[in-house]
Motif scaffolding. Structure first.
Motif, PDB file in Angstrom:
ATOM      1  N   GLN A   1       4.874   5.357 -11.487  1.00 21.53           N
ATOM      2  CA  GLN A   1       4.513   5.226  -9.584  1.00 21.53           C
ATOM      3  C   GLN A   1       5.018   6.130  -8.655  1.00 21.53           C
ATOM      4  O   GLN A   1       5.337   5.869  -7.497  1.00 21.53           O
ATOM      5  CB  GLN A   1       3.706   3.850  -9.710  1.00 21.53           C
TER       6      GLN A   1
ATOM      7  N   PHE B   1       0.757   0.706  -3.148  1.00 17.05           N
ATOM      8  CA  PHE B   1       0.372   2.480  -3.693  1.00 17.05           C
ATOM      9  C   PHE B   1      -1.263   2.871  -3.214  1.00 17.05           C
ATOM     10  O   PHE B   1      -1.392   3.446  -1.936  1.00 17.05           O
ATOM     11  CB  PHE B   1       0.446   2.307  -4.112  1.00 17.05           C
TER      12      PHE B   1
ATOM     13  N   HIS C   1       3.365   4.115   1.099  1.00 17.84           N
ATOM     14  CA  HIS C   1       4.093   4.914  -0.016  1.00 17.84           C
ATOM     15  C   HIS C   1       5.327   4.388  -0.029  1.00 17.84           C
ATOM     16  O   HIS C   1       6.113   4.030  -1.263  1.00 17.84           O
ATOM     17  CB  HIS C   1       3.676   6.351   0.122  1.00 17.84           C
ATOM     18  N   ASP C   2       6.303   3.987   1.236  1.00 18.45           N
ATOM     19  CA  ASP C   2       7.530   3.738   0.867  1.00 18.45           C
ATOM     20  C   ASP C   2       7.577   2.703   0.789  1.00 18.45           C
ATOM     21  O   ASP C   2       8.562   2.185  -0.048  1.00 18.45           O
ATOM     22  CB  ASP C   2       8.105   4.159   2.695  1.00 18.45           C
TER      23      ASP C   2
ATOM     24  N   ALA D   1       5.258   1.065  -1.626  1.00 17.00           N
ATOM     25  CA  ALA D   1       5.368   1.143  -2.624  1.00 17.00           C
ATOM     26  C   ALA D   1       6.193   0.981  -4.105  1.00 17.00           C
ATOM     27  O   ALA D   1       6.795   0.647  -4.442  1.00 17.00           O
ATOM     28  CB  ALA D   1       3.959   2.015  -3.222  1.00 17.00           C
ATOM     29  N   ILE D   2       7.129   2.176  -3.006  1.00 16.03           N
ATOM     30  CA  ILE D   2       8.484   2.709  -3.758  1.00 16.03           C
ATOM     31  C   ILE D   2       9.721   1.782  -3.865  1.00 16.03           C
ATOM     32  O   ILE D   2       9.570   1.306  -5.054  1.00 16.03           O
ATOM     33  CB  ILE D   2       8.990   4.056  -3.671  1.00 16.03           C
TER      34      ILE D   2
ATOM     35  N   ASN E   1       4.187   9.879  -8.167  1.00 19.61           N
ATOM     36  CA  ASN E   1       2.838   8.875  -7.961  1.00 19.61           C
ATOM     37  C   ASN E   1       2.965   9.269  -6.187  1.00 19.61           C
ATOM     38  O   ASN E   1       2.685   9.967  -5.472  1.00 19.61           O
ATOM     39  CB  ASN E   1       1.631   8.679  -8.373  1.00 19.61           C
ATOM     40  N   ALA E   2       4.316   8.288  -5.911  1.00 19.60           N
ATOM     41  CA  ALA E   2       4.887   7.580  -4.351  1.00 19.60           C
ATOM     42  C   ALA E   2       4.740   9.376  -4.079  1.00 19.60           C
ATOM     43  O   ALA E   2       4.695   9.475  -2.686  1.00 19.60           O
ATOM     44  CB  ALA E   2       5.068   6.650  -4.084  1.00 19.60           C
ATOM     45  N   HIS E   3       6.048   9.476  -3.953  1.00 24.04           N
ATOM     46  CA  HIS E   3       6.312  10.680  -3.788  1.00 24.04           C
ATOM     47  C   HIS E   3       6.046  12.036  -3.991  1.00 24.04           C
ATOM     48  O   HIS E   3       5.651  12.641  -2.753  1.00 24.04           O
ATOM     49  CB  HIS E   3       8.041  10.800  -4.899  1.00 24.04           C
TER      50      HIS E   3
ATOM     51  N   GLU F   1      -1.816   3.136   0.544  1.00 18.65           N
ATOM     52  CA  GLU F   1      -1.258   4.464   1.221  1.00 18.65           C
ATOM     53  C   GLU F   1       0.096   4.144   1.615  1.00 18.65           C
ATOM     54  O   GLU F   1       0.389   4.588   2.858  1.00 18.65           O
ATOM     55  CB  GLU F   1      -1.556   5.613   1.901  1.00 18.65           C
TER      56      GLU F   1
ATOM     57  N   ALA G   1       2.835  11.763  -2.985  1.00 15.77           N
ATOM     58  CA  ALA G   1       1.684  11.375  -2.438  1.00 15.77           C
ATOM     59  C   ALA G   1       2.287  11.971  -1.367  1.00 15.77           C
ATOM     60  O   ALA G   1       1.292  12.353  -0.049  1.00 15.77           O
ATOM     61  CB  ALA G   1       1.286   9.978  -2.367  1.00 15.77           C
ATOM     62  N   GLN G   2       3.548  11.565  -0.316  1.00 18.20           N
ATOM     63  CA  GLN G   2       4.077  11.746   0.129  1.00 18.20           C
ATOM     64  C   GLN G   2       4.926  12.994   0.706  1.00 18.20           C
ATOM     65  O   GLN G   2       5.079  13.586   1.886  1.00 18.20           O
ATOM     66  CB  GLN G   2       5.131  10.820   1.088  1.00 18.20           C
TER      67      GLN G   2
END
Length: 744
Positions: free
Chosen positions: A682, A651, A656-657, A659-660, A685-687, A654, A689-690
């Motif tokens: 998280q 994460f 994000h995929d 991290a998810i 938050n990752a979704h 950055e 951020a995308q």
């Protein structure tokens, strides 16, 4: 009928004025005789009847009756059966010379009663038999009986030479052509020769006895027992075993059953038939425990035989079989009454079984509480070590007058309890050894292990005191003999104690102690203390937020000692140091910096996060591959947090995929753990951020549902990988999602 007539016809007239004392005398004498002879005719022996006989005869005497020799015999025999031996002997002396038959019968009774005692007076028995055999008019059968009883007493005392001489001198006087009534003397002569190791003569005499017995009779069991001993001594083990087995199988009522059972157990063991040997010994022990007795198979003789089987099996490395024989010996005596050799055998065999379950492990290098063993081995070994410690402790208490032997048992008890993780028992034993053997070369080691046990029990002050004393004495090389190595080994555990005592003022000293080790001033990198010191230094730097130095020490430990038992923990601390150093770089980047320095720090942050992510992956692979039952609570915590921190690293990069994906794996792995809320937040938050607001809202609802389902107490766990910043981030994310909903 006599008793009934006396009681119903005479007794009602007992106090009649015309009754004379002579009539009353006759009444008491005849009633005593009727009771005594009636009991004998029924084949019973009841103390109340002997007491009645004695009472009636004494009452007759009180009335001045003259007792006949038969009356005196009945009175003396009753006194004897009731335990009044001295009074019985006094009465025997009053029997007239012409009633030698009665004196012989009383002598036989005296012999039988004395033989029943726990510790018969053999000298007195021989004296009485000597008086009897000195009678010139003694019948031949009685002389044979007296001679056999003399030799029986001598055999019981182990005087085999005297038995041989006595029987050989007596035989010419007793022989009458037909020697069939001399069978017992032949058996005794054979037994004495066996005791002397003169097997050819023994075999001749026993073969003659066997001819007379012709496969039956009261002496057949003893004959087969002795011939079996000769067979075994001369290597004919199968023949010996068959002789004893035949008596055990077909003559269960033999008076020599017990020695044949004993010899059968010995023969079966010699033939390697352990189950049959154990069966014979167990049957023998059960008979002895029920009160059966035999001079050739006493408790002591049986115990010695079992200990000999134990030693054979133990020395041959057949430890489980050795344990069976030791436990049978313990059952023979009873758990609380087992003699010292049995207790020591049980201690040794339990310790050996524990050691053998740990092949290739140096003694004392692994404690069961270290979780360095698989669960099945721990479950097997722990009760063995505890039993060994308990038996060694008992043995030490039984050999107080033998300091060296006692000290060895105290030491073995201490190390057994120590390895089993029984710290209280280990502390007591180590303290006892250190106090009781101040001049022993092992005393410094005992003090060191005592301190380690205090440390394991959380008594840091007491552990610290002992470690400091060892180091102080060790600095003076003229101190206690052998203290040097244990002084050197005290540096790391003293440092660990200082780091755990909740006193931050001495943490700097702990660091200095650890540096003494890793700088090579005390130990080489090959020593057991070196990797532990590296780990402790790395962990100390981690806890004081000195992440670069933590990384340096933990990387060194991982590189040099990849297979160390603590490698899983070291890897987690290293990965976490990389993660937290990246966060500290974030703080620096938030300030004003020259562009060149900013780019350097951004690159360093990226490499730190990538390194953290890859090493958290390795933590999951390493700890996750272990049997969950082997992992400690701390290792379970490291494994859990590694799942979440792996996602955090992606994460923060950055990615994000990625991290998810990591957070979702963590959520599924710990779906019932409050920590899974961290992963859910998280993911939200990752979704976001995308820019994937729809997926973010779905994930947020899942997080809210999970949060509301758990009680407030669940969030009081200080080990949760969720900080105030995480709660703030979730609040911000939730607020943004709600704002979007309202805008729509």
């Amino acid at each position: 009928e006599a008793i009934e007539a006396l009681n119903t016809k005479f007794y009602p007239l007992y106090d009649h004025p015309d009754m004379r004392d002579t009539h009353r005398q006759a009444y008491h004498r005849q009633l005593a005789g009727a009771i005594y002879r009636g009991q004998r005719s029924l084949g019973i022996e009841v103390d109340e009847n002997y007491a009645s006989t004695m009472r009636e005869m004494l009452e007759a005497e009180r009335l001045e009756a003259t007792l006949t020799p038969d009356d005196v015999y009945m009175l003396a025999d009753s006194l004897l059966r009731l335990g009044y031996t001295d009074r019985a002997i006094q009465r025997r002396a009053t029997l007239p010379d012409e009633r030698l038959d009665l004196r012989v019968r009383l002598t036989r009774g005296l012999f039988e009663e004395e033989l029943k005692r726990t510790a018969p007076n053999y000298d007195l028995m021989l004296e009485r038999l000597g008086v009897l055999l000195a009678e010139p008019e003694l019948e031949r059968a009685d002389r044979i009986w007296g001679t056999a009883r003399q030799t029986e007493v001598l055999l019981r005392q182990g005087y085999d030479e005297a038995v041989v001489d006595r029987i050989l001198l007596s035989m010419p006087r007793l022989a009458r052509g037909d020697d069939t009534d001399l069978i017992e003397l032949y058996v005794q002569l054979g037994q004495a020769y066996v005791g002397l190791g003169v097997f050819e003569q023994a075999h001749r005499r026993l073969e003659r006895a066997a001819e007379i017995a012709d496969g039956a009779g009261r002496h057949w069991g003893r004959i087969q027992y002795l011939l079996g001993l000769i067979d075994a001594e001369q290597g004919r083990l199968n023949e010996a075993r068959d002789r004893h087995a035949d008596i055990v199988r077909n003559d269960g009522q033999s008076r020599d059953l017990l020695p044949n059972l004993l010899a059968l157990g010995e023969s079966e063991a010699a033939l390697g038939r352990m189950e049959s040997a154990v069966e014979a010994y167990e049957r023998l022990v059960e008979d002895l425990r029920r009160g059966s007795a035999h001079p050739l198979a006493t408790l002591e003789i049986t115990s010695d035989s079992l200990m000999a089987r134990f030693a054979e099996r133990f020395d041959a490395g057949q430890i489980e079989e050795a344990r069976r024989f030791a436990h049978i010996a313990e059952r023979l005596w009873g758990v609380e009454s087992a003699p010292r050799d049995v207790v020591l055998a049980l201690a040794q065999v339990h310790r050996r079984l524990a050691d053998d379950a740990l092949p290739g492990v140096e003694p004392m290098s692994v404690r069961l509480t270290d979780n360095a063993l698989d669960p099945a081995t721990r479950e097997l070994v722990k009760p063995l070590l505890i039993a060994a410690g308990a038996y060694y402790t008992r043995h030490a208490g039984m050999v107080v007058g033998q300091p060296d032997v006692r000290g060895a048992s105290i030491w073995e008890a201490a190390t057994s309890f120590d390895r089993a993780g029984q710290q209280t028992d280990a502390i007591n034993a180590y303290q006892g050894y250190a106090d009781g053997y101040p001049d022993s070369p092992r005393r410094p080691e005992a003090r060191f292990r005592l301190a380690k046990a205090f440390h394991a029990r959380g008594e840091h002050d007491r552990a610290e005191e002992i470690f400091r004393e060892l180091i102080r004495v060790g600095l003076d090389r003229g101190g206690d003999k052998g203290v040097g190595v244990w002084a050197d080994r005290s540096y790391v555990p003293l440092a660990q104690t200082l780091l755990l005592d909740n006193d931050p003022t001495n943490d700097e000293e702990a660091g200095r102690l650890l540096l003494v080790v890793v700088d090579g001033r005390l130990a080489s990198p090959d020593s057991a203390e070196y990797p532990t010191a590296l780990l402790e230094l790395g962990r100390m730097h981690h806890q004081t937020n000195d992440f670069p130095r933590a990384i340096e020490r933990l990387e060194e430990m991982r590189e040099r000692f990849p297979d160390h038992p603590e490698s899983g923990r070291a890897l987690f601390w290293l990965a976490d140091a990389y993660r937290l150093e990246a966060k500290s770089i974030d703080v620096t980047l938030a300030g004003a910096l020259p562009e060149t320095r900013r780019r350097e720090l951004q690159e360093l942050r990226r490499t730190r996060l990538e390194r953290a992510g890859s090493q958290f992956d390795e933590v999951i692979q390493t700890l996750g591959a272990e049997d969950p039952r082997r992992r400690t609570e701390l290792e379970n915590l490291y494994l859990r947090n590694a799942h979440f921190f792996r996602g955090d690293a992606a994460f923060d990069l950055e990615r994000h995929d990625e991290a998810i994906r990591h957070y979702d794996a963590a959520r599924l792995a710990y779906r019932d753990d409050p920590a899974s809320l961290v992963a859910m937040i998280q993911i939200v938050n990752a979704h976001m951020a995308q820019g994937n607001m729809e997926q973010a809202e779905t994930a947020n609802e899942r997080a809210r549902y999970f949060f509301e389902k758990l009680p407030d107490e669940a969030w009081k766990d200080p080990t949760l990988p969720m900080t105030r910043a995480d709660w703030e981030r979730w609040l911000d994310s939730s607020s943004r999602l709600y704002a979007l909903d309202r805008a729509e």
